[in-house]
Structures are given as structure tokens and as C-alpha cells.
Scaffold this active site. Structure first.
Site, PDB file in Angstrom:
ATOM      1  N   ASN A 174     -18.691   4.897   5.835  1.00  0.00           N
ATOM      2  CA  ASN A 174     -18.322   4.776   4.818  1.00  0.00           C
ATOM      3  C   ASN A 174     -18.716   3.497   4.147  1.00  0.00           C
ATOM      4  O   ASN A 174     -18.712   3.250   2.949  1.00  0.00           O
ATOM      5  CB  ASN A 174     -16.576   4.582   4.629  1.00  0.00           C
ATOM      6  CG  ASN A 174     -16.209   3.855   5.511  1.00  0.00           C
ATOM      7  OD1 ASN A 174     -16.693   3.157   6.537  1.00  0.00           O
ATOM      8  ND2 ASN A 174     -14.855   3.905   5.663  1.00  0.00           N
ATOM      9  N   CYS A 175     -19.116   2.437   4.909  1.00  0.00           N
ATOM     10  CA  CYS A 175     -19.877   1.098   4.405  1.00  0.00           C
ATOM     11  C   CYS A 175     -21.146   1.430   3.856  1.00  0.00           C
ATOM     12  O   CYS A 175     -21.862   0.628   3.252  1.00  0.00           O
ATOM     13  CB  CYS A 175     -20.120   0.421   5.566  1.00  0.00           C
ATOM     14  SG  CYS A 175     -18.453  -0.131   6.430  1.00  0.00           S
ATOM     15  N   ARG A 233     -13.823  10.151  27.260  1.00  0.00           N
ATOM     16  CA  ARG A 233     -14.611   9.289  28.436  1.00  0.00           C
ATOM     17  C   ARG A 233     -13.600   8.811  29.545  1.00  0.00           C
ATOM     18  O   ARG A 233     -14.139   8.855  30.582  1.00  0.00           O
ATOM     19  CB  ARG A 233     -15.504   8.265  27.752  1.00  0.00           C
ATOM     20  CG  ARG A 233     -16.404   8.614  26.952  1.00  0.00           C
ATOM     21  CD  ARG A 233     -17.443   7.744  26.486  1.00  0.00           C
ATOM     22  NE  ARG A 233     -16.799   6.388  25.883  1.00  0.00           N
ATOM     23  CZ  ARG A 233     -17.001   6.541  24.543  1.00  0.00           C
ATOM     24  NH1 ARG A 233     -17.406   7.157  23.794  1.00  0.00           N
ATOM     25  NH2 ARG A 233     -16.132   5.233  24.010  1.00  0.00           N
ATOM     26  N   LYS A 262     -33.004 -28.807  15.635  1.00  0.00           N
ATOM     27  CA  LYS A 262     -31.407 -28.694  15.327  1.00  0.00           C
ATOM     28  C   LYS A 262     -31.037 -27.751  14.520  1.00  0.00           C
ATOM     29  O   LYS A 262     -31.118 -27.920  13.393  1.00  0.00           O
ATOM     30  CB  LYS A 262     -30.972 -30.233  14.697  1.00  0.00           C
ATOM     31  CG  LYS A 262     -31.339 -31.288  15.782  1.00  0.00           C
ATOM     32  CD  LYS A 262     -30.693 -32.682  14.892  1.00  0.00           C
ATOM     33  CE  LYS A 262     -30.935 -34.058  15.856  1.00  0.00           C
ATOM     34  NZ  LYS A 262     -30.919 -35.182  15.210  1.00  0.00           N
ATOM     35  N   SER A 304     -16.393  11.983  10.705  1.00  0.00           N
ATOM     36  CA  SER A 304     -16.886  10.599  11.127  1.00  0.00           C
ATOM     37  C   SER A 304     -18.175  10.260  10.136  1.00  0.00           C
ATOM     38  O   SER A 304     -19.128  11.058  10.305  1.00  0.00           O
ATOM     39  CB  SER A 304     -17.020  10.365  12.605  1.00  0.00           C
ATOM     40  OG  SER A 304     -17.465   9.060  12.884  1.00  0.00           O
ATOM     41  N   TYR A 330     -35.396 -21.301  19.215  1.00  0.00           N
ATOM     42  CA  TYR A 330     -35.921 -21.989  18.235  1.00  0.00           C
ATOM     43  C   TYR A 330     -37.744 -21.690  18.334  1.00  0.00           C
ATOM     44  O   TYR A 330     -38.267 -21.832  19.388  1.00  0.00           O
ATOM     45  CB  TYR A 330     -35.744 -23.626  18.719  1.00  0.00           C
ATOM     46  CG  TYR A 330     -36.974 -24.494  17.728  1.00  0.00           C
ATOM     47  CD1 TYR A 330     -36.964 -24.483  16.461  1.00  0.00           C
ATOM     48  CD2 TYR A 330     -37.599 -25.168  18.554  1.00  0.00           C
ATOM     49  CE1 TYR A 330     -37.852 -25.098  15.667  1.00  0.00           C
ATOM     50  CE2 TYR A 330     -38.680 -26.173  17.788  1.00  0.00           C
ATOM     51  CZ  TYR A 330     -38.704 -26.169  16.334  1.00  0.00           C
ATOM     52  OH  TYR A 330     -39.796 -26.829  16.046  1.00  0.00           O
ATOM     53  N   PRO A 382       7.261   4.594  20.774  1.00  0.00           N
ATOM     54  CA  PRO A 382       6.393   4.739  22.033  1.00  0.00           C
ATOM     55  C   PRO A 382       5.511   5.604  22.190  1.00  0.00           C
ATOM     56  O   PRO A 382       4.368   5.428  23.084  1.00  0.00           O
ATOM     57  CB  PRO A 382       7.403   4.433  23.301  1.00  0.00           C
ATOM     58  CG  PRO A 382       8.552   4.962  22.747  1.00  0.00           C
ATOM     59  CD  PRO A 382       8.576   4.903  21.264  1.00  0.00           C
TER      60      PRO A 382
END
Length: 721
Positions: free
Chosen positions: A211-212, A191, A606, A208, A598, A447
Site C-alpha cells: 500500500n505504500c 514457520r 566528520k 498482501s 567514509y 487473552p
């Protein structure tokens, strides 16, 4: 590139008075790292044409390269030193360069002052070439000597400073390993740069995949194997013009020639592949301890789709009914859940005395109770000794204590180890934790070689130590950072804080930052902790479930150091909020004030996050002095339980006096004022109320944080009597 130009780069380095400063100047800023590329090219010229330069010049080239590559993590005050040498405004440069804000914050006035004093003893420094080397790099980012431009310019390298193709034509970027880090690097680099050639090698059949998700494929939660495929080789080719070679193993790296030795696993043929830039993403391999029987049929590790496929087939074909999982960490417990989903009876063998070793022991106690309640046999504090072949296809797992656990299959989930064989053979530096050493741009000691993912060592932003962290999120971000660095962008990987979550049979366990035991291992002592057990939403709305939460923070500034939470609802949401606060160097005061969503079915006015921050604030400002649970056995303090008599009768601390909060105002004169008073209740709230009351009447109260609920967890973990 002329020899004279390269020599002009070496000259100022040679006269700097400190090797630490030399390395720090170069390695801690993306712009300064351009010099590494120049010198690496120079060294290659020297080695290929030994007659091209005089001997002294060659020696200077090599010496400078050693300085540059020896260590990639040096003193942050080198940045201030460079600014001082060039007459730059440090504050203005900070605004211009996209460097790590937390790192720049470490440039203290005291340190900067001491550096300036030391270097001003050599007034000739600015006349010896230092400004010729570094000033153009700052100017390229809108910073001129003695003043800084307010215009922010681009960060693209010129063709003179990027790595150029060794054979002419397109720059060739080779990536070893796909999955998270390697695949992310390939996609991001394309990209950013359409001009280079990108090739990915992976020794497995898929470049790709998720794997989780492998444990959930074993458990039939994910029934279709194709759902695990994140991106195919064909997709990489069509969408990104990236060539992917699966079932292809890289067996050697020749760094001098910039050449890979590659073996096609299908045809068993070997070939050479040249590179201009190399990215290593081989991942980490499951640990198989050198013990008898670990290679028997029916003993599995979980790393790839074929691994999961074999486990599924074994369960189905042999009608498996029992399993032993060796290891009680993330993968082990996910496998427990999914094997139970397949209606197997499961036992867990864990060498440590708790499940989920990354957690503090008391925070793992509710999970232990939950697993036992689901019928999981837990053998904790007992390691694997060997695996024996039983009758037929049955296996027998023998523990170090001599326990014999029959099983139709065995899952080894002891942990993983970075696959550094290629890197070691190539002479790349390996860190103290066993991973490849990289800098903030994911560059190795060579490098032209980057490394990402489970194979690298990374910086823990909380403890300041190096660590190996095999998590998908950091691996993906590292791949992105490496791609940006290769493309010539100023970038950095900030480090890790180990934010993780696991779901086990309906219970959620999540954590971020450092654990208490991790802080102690790192030598950190100036911290405090609070426990709380709030509902995940408003108590008056049906279905509120408790969240057991532990918050660690530094004293006296209140910086958040870590958090752990266990519960059935809303756990990961709260840890994600705290993780975000940590990323921005937040404090407990920020947690107390953070504004969150909330409505009664989602939270409370809270929120648990707010409450955690408020409790910590109470500790810091002295409103709620906390007693240390670890001192419970030997304390001389008076233990007072402020719950109602029926609650006290159901269970209480040994030796505690029952004085309910509801009677405190009329009976407090029964308590001594010349003795510490440790107050306990159910979850800590009433004990805090009693603490505030007694403190204002001259007593010496301290709260036992988290109350009796925390005590039962600590006791289950063996931390208190």
C-alpha cells in the site's frame, strides 16, 4: 485441568496487598502471562458448567480474571517484587529471561528496596502459595529459587499452558485482515507451528499488497499493477498452508462462544467460523470528514489497489489537468509528486500552518519553499469547508477562508482512523488515542485475541505516551511478535519511535523519535536542541548538497530524543543511523564517536551524524552555550553577526552588529563584558569559534545554533520576527 489446581492459582493472588502489584506481576512478564490462559479456561469451565464449582470459587475465578485483564501496562518494579518473593537473584534472572532491557533498567535500587521493605511486613507470603504459582515458570527458563542456573533453556510452552482447541483436533487461528500486520503474523506463525490451522480473512481482493506504493502506481512510476502484489492467496496456500479468504468481511465477534460471523461479499452469504485464537489486523480507514460534497464523483481517498485504479482511470478518461490534495502529510505529498508526474497542476489545502505536520515547523520550511518552487499552490492554515459540483465534471473545493479551488479531481489525504468497530462491538478495551489497547505481546483485553498494525495503540519509547502510528515497519514487527506469542515464545514489542521518510519532487524529508513540539506536549522540559547544515559528502568533492538537521537530546545525560532532516542527498542515511542509536538508548556522545563509512563521494571524515553529536556534546559540557531562538524578539543581549561584511549585507538579524570572525582577535575589546552576547553566522560554525574565543577572555557569549540559515527557516515558519 483440575478445579483444585486453578484454585491454587487464585489463592496467592488474593492475598497480595496491592492490586497494582497483582497486575504488574502477571502482565509485565511473558512467563507470568501463562496464568491468564489458565484462568481464562477456568472461567469458561465455570460459565459452561455453573454447577461444577461452588459459588465462592466462581466469584474468585472472575475476580482474578478482572485483576489479570484490567490493565496490561503496569509498574516495572513488579518484576523485582516477584524475584524478591521467590528469593531469586534479579541480575541472574535478567540474563535468563528475554525481557525488554530498557524496561528492566527502570527497576531502580530505590524502588526495589521500597517494595522489599513493604512486602517483608507480611512474612507469610512465601508460605501462602505465591512460590507454587510463579517459581515453576522461572525454573522452566533455567532460574531456580535462591539461585539461577547458567543454562539457557528453551521458551516453548507446555500443552498444559497453551490455548487448546475448543473442539479437539488442530488449534484454529483466525486472522482478520492481511496487508502488513496480518499477513506477517500468518507467515511467521506457520514457520513456528505446523500443527495449527491458519485462516486469513480480508474484505478486499488482495491479501498482501504494497500500500505504500499506491501513489506511485497512480503516477505511473510503477506501471504494472502486479508489481504491488507482495503475496497472493495461492502463494500463501502453497508455501505456508495458510487459507486465505479474500472479498470476505468479518462482521461480528462472539468472544464468549469464540465465534466469528463472516460474510462473503461475492455471494452475500453469511457463515460462522469458530476460533481458538484470533488476530485483528483491520488497519485504518482514510478519514472522510462529514462535509458537503465529499461523496461526489471525482473525490478519492487512497487505501487500496482498486482506489488507485479508479484514480488512474479518472485521470485518463477525463483528461484531467488540475487536482486539489486535501492534507499535506505523507500520503498527501506523495500524491502531489505523482500527480505532477502525470502533468497535472496541483494545489494543496492544509488546515495547519505547515506541510508535514509531524515535523517541527522550521524543519518543514525548506520543503514548503521547494514545493512552491515546483509550482505547487499551497493553501496553509486553511481547512476544507465543502466540495461543490462545478461545470461538467469539474469540482470546486471551498476552503474555510472562502477560497475556491477548481479541480478535475480531489484527493482526500487528511489522515487515517483505526478501524476499531469490530473490537468495540466485541467489548475489547480501546485506548485513549482511539486504537485497540494491547500489551507488549500485542494481546488485547481478551487473552485469546491479539491485534496488530494500524488499528492498535502502541507505546512511544521517547515520550512514554500511547500513540497510534500507521507505519508499515511497526505493523510488520507487531505481526511477528503476535505470532511468536501465539506460538508460546517469550517475546515483546518494544514500542515505536516513529522513524519515517518521504520523498517529494527530489527532496527527502526524514525523522525519528520525538519532535520538539511532541516533547512539549508530553510535558518534557529537560531537553536541548542543535541545528546544523553540513554537506552530505566532502565539500571538495563535486556535488555536495546541504542537509538541514535538527537533533534533540535530554539534559544533562545527553540521551538522544529525536532528529529531523531535510535535503536532497544522504538524508535518510543519517536519520537511520540516529534511529539505530535511539533503539539502543544511545546518547549524543555515541553519535560523536560512531565510526561510519567514509570516502569523499559518500561522506566526510566528520560525518553529519558525528557533527551533530559533537555540537550536542559542546552544549552539554558548556563549550557552546546556546541562545534560544524563541527569545530573539525580547532579548536584551547584544546580537553580533560574525560573517564577512558582504554576507552581512545580503541579510542579517534586525539590530545585529557586524564584527567578522576574521577581525575578532583585534577588535573584541569593542564588545561589552557585562552583557550577554548572542553570536550568529551562516550555519553556526563561525559563531561557535567566536564563542570559544570570547568565553576565554571573560565575555558572556552564546551561540544561535544553526546560524542565519536556521533563522530564515524559523522566520518562514512564523516562529521568529
Amino acid at each position: 485441568m483440575s478445579r483444585r489446581y486453578v484454585h491454587s492459582l487464585i489463592e496467592p493472588l488474593a492475598i497480595l496487598p496491592s492490586q497494582t502489584v497483582r497486575r504488574g506481576i502477571i502482565m509485565r512478564s511473558p512467563e507470568m502471562r501463562l496464568v491468564v490462559a489458565v484462568l481464562e479456561d477456568a472461567v469458561r469451565v465455570v460459565t459452561q458448567d455453573p454447577n461444577g464449582l461452588r459459588r465462592r470459587e466462581r466469584e474468585e475465578f472472575l475476580r482474578a480474571r478482572t485483576w489479570l485483564l484490567d490493565d496490561s501496562r503496569e509498574w516495572p518494579f513488579a518484576f523485582a517484587n516477584v524475584c524478591d518473593l521467590l528469593g531469586l537473584d534479579v541480575a541472574a534472572v535478567r540474563q535468563q529471561l528475554p525481557l525488554n532491557a530498557a524496561w528492566l533498567a527502570n527497576v531502580s535500587a530505590e524502588t526495589t528496596s521500597s517494595i522489599r521493605c513493604r512486602h517483608r511486613t507480611s512474612p507469610d507470603l512465601l508460605h501462602c502459595g505465591v512460590d507454587r504459582v510463579f517459581a515453576p515458570l522461572f525454573i522452566a527458563h533455567g532460574c531456580a529459587t535462591n539461585h539461577c542456573s547458567t543454562r539457557r533453556t528453551g521458551v516453548h510452552m507446555s500443552h498444559d499452558t497453551q490455548f487448546q482447541p475448543s473442539m479437539g483436533g488442530r488449534r484454529r487461528v483466525l486472522i482478520v485482515g492481511g496487508v502488513a500486520g496480518g499477513a506477517s503474523c500468518a507467515a511467521r506463525l506457520r514457520r513456528l507451528d505446523e500443527s495449527c490451522e491458519i485462516i486469513v480473512f480480508d474484505r478486499g481482493p488482495y491479501v498482501s499488497f504494497a500500500n505504500c506504493g499506491l501513489p506511485y502506481y497512480v503516477g505511473n512510476v510503477i506501471a504494472d499493477e502486479r508489481k504491488l502484489l507482495v503475496a497472493s492467496s495461492e502463494m500463501f496456500r502453497q508455501r505456508f498452508n495458510v487459507a486465505v479468504h479474500t472479498d470476505t468481511e468479518v462482521t461480528a465477534i462472539d468472544t464468549a462462544a469464540r465465534m466469528l460471523t463472516v460474510r462473503d461479499l461475492r455471494s452475500s452469504t453469511t457463515r460462522q467460523e469458530p476460533y481458538d485464537v484470533l488476530v485483528l489486523s483491520p488497519g485504518a480507514a482514510p478519514i472522510r470528514p462529514p462535509l458537503p460534497g465529499v461523496g461526489l464523483p471525482g473525490v478519492f481517498a487512497v487505501r487500496s489497489i482498486p482506489d488507485s485504479r479508479r484514480i488512474r482511470a479518472w485521470i485518463t478518461e477525463r483528461n484531467a489537468k488540475t487536482a486539489v490534495v486535501v492534507g499535506g502529510g505523507f500520503i498527501g505529498l506523495e500524491m502531489v509528486e505523482n500527480l505532477i508526474h502525470r502533468e497535472l497542476s496541483v494545489a494543496v489545502l492544509e488546515k495547519l500552518a505547515q506541510v508535514m505536520p509531524p515535523l517541527d515547523a522550521e524543519m518543514a520550511a525548506p520543503l514548503k519553499q521547494h514545493l512552491a518552487g515546483k509550482g505547487v499552490q499551497l493553501h496553509l492554515g486553511d481547512g476544507l469547508a465543502r466540495i461543490e459540483q462545478g461545470e461538467g465534471t469539474t469540482l470546486v473545493v471551498v476552503s474555510e477562508s472562502g477560497a475556491r479551488l477548481p479541480a478535475d479531481l480531489v484527493i482526500l489525504a487528511i489522515g487515517v482512523r483505526p478501524e476499531t468497530g469490530l473490537a468495540q462491538a466485541a467489548g475489547l478495551r480501546i485506548g485513549p488515542r482511539g486504537g485497540i489497547a494491547v500489551d507488549a505481546q500485542m494481546r488485547t483485553s481478551d487473552p485469546r485475541i491479539w491485534a496488530v498494525g494500524d488499528v492498535v495503540e502502541v507505546h512511544d519509547v521517547l515520550t512514554g505516551q500511547e500513540t497510534v502510528l500507521p507505519l508499515a515497519g511497526p505493523a510488520n514487527r507487531q505481526g511477528r511478535v503476535a505470532a511468536e506469542a501465539i506460538a508460546g515464545r517469550a517475546t515483546h514489542f518494544r514500542g515505536v519511535q516513529a522513524t519515517a521518510v518521504v520523498g517529494v519532487l527530489g527532496m527527502t524529508v526524514a525523522s525519528t523519535g520525538a519532535s520538539e513540539k511532541g516533547l512539549r506536549r508530553a510535558g518534557v522540559t529537560n531537553f536541548e536542541k542543535v541545528y546544523l547544515h553540513p554537506g552530505h559528502h566532502a565539500g571538495y568533492y563535486p556535488g555536495a548538497q546541504p542537509i538541514h538537521l535538527k537533533l534533540l537530546f535530554s539534559v544533562p545525560d545527553g540521551r538522544i530524543l529525536g532528529a529531523q532532516a531535510v535535503g536532497f542527498e544522504g538524508v535518510e542515511k543519517r536519520i537511520d543511523v540516529i534511529a539505530t542509536a535511539i533503539q539502543f538508548n544511545g546518547s549524543v556522545h555515541d553519535l560523536a564517536e560512531v565510526e561510519l563509512c567514509y570516502a569523499p563521494q559518500f561522506g566526510a571524515a566528520k560525518d553529519p551524524v558525528n557533527l551533530a553529536g559533537m555540537l550536542a556534546e559542546n552544549v552539554l559540557n558548556g563549550d557552546m552555550p546556546v541562545a534560544d531562538w524563541a527569545g530573539l524578539e525580547h532579548t536584551t543581549a547584544l546580537l553580533v553577526d560574525v560573517r564577512e561584511p558582504d554576507e552581512f549585507a545580503a541579510g542579517h538579524l534586525r539590530g545585529a552588529l557586524n564584527l567578522p570572525l576574521s577581525e575578532m582577535r583585534t577588535r573584541h575589546n569593542e564588545l561589552p563584558k557585562d552583557r550577554d552576547i548572542w553570536l550568529c553566522c551562516g550555519v553556526g560554525q563561525r559563531a561557535y569559534y567566536a564563542t570559544r574565543f570570547l568565553a576565554q577572555f571573560g565575555y558572556r557569549p552564546q551561540t544561535l545554533s544553526g546560524g542565519y540559515t536556521t533563522y530564515t527557516a524559523l522566520k518562514a515558519a512564523g516562529a521568529v520576527p
